[in-house]
Design a protein around this motif. Sequence first.
Motif, PDB file in Angstrom:
ATOM      1  N   UNK A 173       0.853  -1.187   0.000  1.00 19.77           N
ATOM      2  CA  UNK A 173       0.000   0.000   0.000  1.00 19.77           C
ATOM      3  C   UNK A 173       0.887   1.235   0.000  1.00 19.77           C
ATOM      4  N   UNK A 174       1.680   1.359  -1.046  1.00 20.43           N
ATOM      5  CA  UNK A 174       2.683   2.420  -1.111  1.00 20.43           C
ATOM      6  C   UNK A 174       2.088   3.769  -1.485  1.00 20.43           C
ATOM      7  N   UNK A 175       0.771   3.798  -1.732  1.00 18.18           N
ATOM      8  CA  UNK A 175       0.069   5.052  -1.966  1.00 18.18           C
ATOM      9  C   UNK A 175      -0.283   5.748  -0.666  1.00 18.18           C
ATOM     10  N   UNK A 176      -0.218   5.053   0.451  1.00 18.02           N
ATOM     11  CA  UNK A 176      -0.492   5.645   1.748  1.00 18.02           C
ATOM     12  C   UNK A 176      -1.957   5.578   2.138  1.00 18.02           C
ATOM     13  N   UNK A 177      -2.213   5.906   3.405  1.00 16.15           N
ATOM     14  CA  UNK A 177      -3.526   5.687   3.989  1.00 16.15           C
ATOM     15  C   UNK A 177      -4.635   6.557   3.444  1.00 16.15           C
ATOM     16  N   UNK A 346      -9.477  13.524  11.467  1.00 12.91           N
ATOM     17  CA  UNK A 346      -9.211  12.146  11.053  1.00 12.91           C
ATOM     18  C   UNK A 346      -8.270  12.113   9.848  1.00 12.91           C
ATOM     19  N   UNK A 347      -8.472  13.049   8.921  1.00 12.02           N
ATOM     20  CA  UNK A 347      -7.551  13.147   7.780  1.00 12.02           C
ATOM     21  C   UNK A 347      -6.151  13.467   8.276  1.00 12.02           C
ATOM     22  N   UNK A 348      -6.057  14.368   9.239  1.00 17.21           N
ATOM     23  CA  UNK A 348      -4.746  14.739   9.770  1.00 17.21           C
ATOM     24  C   UNK A 348      -4.058  13.543  10.418  1.00 17.21           C
ATOM     25  N   UNK A 349      -4.828  12.738  11.168  1.00 15.12           N
ATOM     26  CA  UNK A 349      -4.234  11.545  11.793  1.00 15.12           C
ATOM     27  C   UNK A 349      -3.757  10.561  10.738  1.00 15.12           C
ATOM     28  N   UNK A 350      -4.603  10.272   9.754  1.00 17.45           N
ATOM     29  CA  UNK A 350      -4.235   9.306   8.721  1.00 17.45           C
ATOM     30  C   UNK A 350      -3.051   9.829   7.908  1.00 17.45           C
ATOM     31  N   UNK A 351      -3.045  11.121   7.643  1.00 23.52           N
ATOM     32  CA  UNK A 351      -1.942  11.720   6.891  1.00 23.52           C
ATOM     33  C   UNK A 351      -0.635  11.620   7.678  1.00 23.52           C
ATOM     34  N   UNK A 352      -0.697  11.947   8.951  1.00 20.93           N
ATOM     35  CA  UNK A 352       0.502  11.964   9.793  1.00 20.93           C
ATOM     36  C   UNK A 352       1.068  10.567  10.005  1.00 20.93           C
TER      37      UNK A 352
END
Length: 474
Positions: A173-177, A346-352
């Motif tokens: 999953x190299x595209x990230x979360x 939630x986006x910030x958590x997944x991004x971080x």
Amino acid sequence: MSMATRTPTARRGTSRTARRTACAAALLLAVTALPTAAAAAPATTSHIEGQLPSGATYLMDVPADWNGTVLLFSHGYVEAGRANGAQDAPDDATKALLLEKGYALIGSSYASTGWAVTDAVPDQMATLSAFTDRFGAARRTLAWGRSYGGLVTTAIAERHADRIDGSLSLCGLVHGGVANWNNTLDPAFAVKTLLAPDKDVPLTGLPDQATAVAAANTLASAVDSAQSTAAGRARIALAAALHNIPVWNQPTQTRPAATDWDAQQANQYPAVKGLLQIAAFTRRQEAEVRAGGNMSWNTGVDYAKLLGQSSVRKEVTELYKKAGLSLRADLATLNRAPRVSADPSAVAWMSRTSSFTGKLTKPQLSVHTTGDALVPVQTESALRRAVTAAGSSALLRQAYVDNAGHCTFSPAEQLAALHTLEDRVTTGTWHATDPKSLNTKAAAADPTTPARYVSYRPTPYLRPYDLAHPADRR
């Protein structure tokens, strides 16, 4: 304090490990698996099982004639609540070959299941420390992983490059979360809008697993009903196209001809159902709990534009023609439908925690099968985009195996990838990364299993998101 036991002969420990590995393998993201023989570790291999302070368990298999290289393996996704044993290799056959060549193999279970990157990365680093404490510093350390373990491996490559010499992602999953959950939303949105418009099915904000399972079953049932009509099949193909589901995606399927649109759609149909039942709801709900809300959105998304970039857009247009159905009207319906907004925190958590900068300081090789429905090969385009933007493209190489299914690599193909990465670490330059050379290495490493590397260039990932492109943030 870690606790460990050492079994010099490894016979009894290896059988326990084989059973644990077989159970865990069924729980990975992969919906197919290669048949493998039981690992036959040399009698002088030290087999060690231990526990980290986090509660995660670890495995270490170290040959007496250790060649100085340690391979830190990150395993794939394990469903929340399922048995979660440590793994130090992708499969038994590959493990046996690596031990015969003198490699030390290590890996942990991670302290939790599900979208566990915040546990996985520190647990893997702690396992490496435990190995060093026991056996001394390795001459070379390579991080590698399959499926969700490819995401963990890429996170290690970006955040702990000082601890490794290179990394290998297999079907990762190299595209990230964030990108993953956005792209998982799109086919579910299309199925609900076009095939179940009167059903009250929540796509995000799932409060519990019971709600997630009910939603998945409702939309899977709608897909089953739609498959019986030409119009329904065309719409299923459209949903598949929004996730770049390939037309040959299981090794058991017949590879359809280039213009056999019906056979292509028939192969995609179970993959669309599988996506709904595996990732789009139950796994999303677990990830939402970790993120503290919904981490994906389709506000501002033009579905006509997405289809235009899809690898299977021609199939969709032909099936719509055959059904006498207006593709333009269905795309307009998608674009008019009420959209899903994300929870910024939630986006910030997944991004971080789960997205990537693309900044590499050590070489990385990323390998994918061309017929992967669960983690489409286009994720490699997303990785390339981030790495190029970060100015690290010289450190990245990507290779492709012509096979259907998720993580359906042969032992030969996996060893060829590892040897290619090793060559890069040794010489400081990428050598022989073309398909012919990779197949030659594969045949030399294990002539009993296939070598299927091919020249391939994936189409764009449809919902890219990475930390190298801040304008993508919404």
